[in-house]
Design an enzyme around this catalytic site. Sequence first.
Site, short mmCIF file in Angstrom:
data_model
loop_
_atom_site.label_atom_id
_atom_site.label_comp_id
_atom_site.label_asym_id
_atom_site.label_seq_id
_atom_site.Cartn_x
_atom_site.Cartn_y
_atom_site.Cartn_z
N TYR A 207 -2.68 -0.52 9.88
CA TYR A 207 -2.97 -0.82 8.27
C TYR A 207 -1.55 -0.71 7.77
CZ TYR A 207 -4.58 -1.09 4.20
OH TYR A 207 -4.92 -1.90 2.67
N SER B 220 0.49 -0.72 0.38
CA SER B 220 0.53 -0.32 -0.35
C SER B 220 0.87 0.94 0.15
CB SER B 220 -0.98 0.53 1.17
OG SER B 220 -1.74 1.09 1.58
#
Length: 277
Positions: free
Chosen positions: A182, A167
């Site tokens: 995350y 990400s």
Amino acid sequence: MSTTPTTTPTTTPTAAPDVAPGADAAPITLVTGASSGIGQSAALEVARGGSGVVLTYRGNPDGAGRTVRQIEEIGGTAVALPLDTARTGTFPAFAEQVARTLQDTWHSAHLTGLVNNAGSSRPAAFADTSEDALDELGDVLFKGPFFLTQALLPLLADGASIVNVSSSSTRPFGMTPGFSAYAAFKGAVVVWSRYLAKELGTRGIRVNTVAPGPTRTRLGGDAFARHPELIAPLAENTALGRIGEGADVGRVIAFLLSEQAGWITGQDIDVSGGYDL
């Protein structure tokens, strides 16, 4: 030929058949979380490139069925299997199921590609993140891909390619409050992938990660569909003037799996349209 099983077998796993490297006739790629979004697009793109596809889903069997049908419509072959990547105890039986699927569908013993895409996102401020929430994220985002890859390793052909989805939240820019857990686990995926590239390089197996920026997926409870007002500010902060679509990332994943990327390994590729440049 396609199937969409609804249960996970519980039989004792067995080793992959002893087939010499290069004996399999066609490429076959396993893509986790391919019922929508990036995983669905990656499955379609690798199928367009001539690869058979084993795709997994958890809570969206209808989406998995759509992915299979779309692959069949372009002349490909796909099989959808249920898998919860947080339940590591099911992985040995799942690997056995994949081995049977390879044999029954393609008369093959090996995968040539693996895409660890399945994910989860639950934004929460650091001060409000509970231990249970952290464990849940870690199981899906890091522990799951780690041990699934380990379970599937005997089925990966020498010279195969692995792509793990990271990400842009791991980068020192564009950081959004609420995503510390995350991003931390996605960062772990990047580091693990780099070490995996080193360890598996002796078998000619390449390992890379792709780092999507803001992309329209079902993560976060289909957040962009529920909150379309979030899109414009993100698009304004992206050099190419829009948020990403699954196909934007899927095409890069398909490239990294292909022979054209045969000299690329251990890399984290930003696929964000220039987010927060």
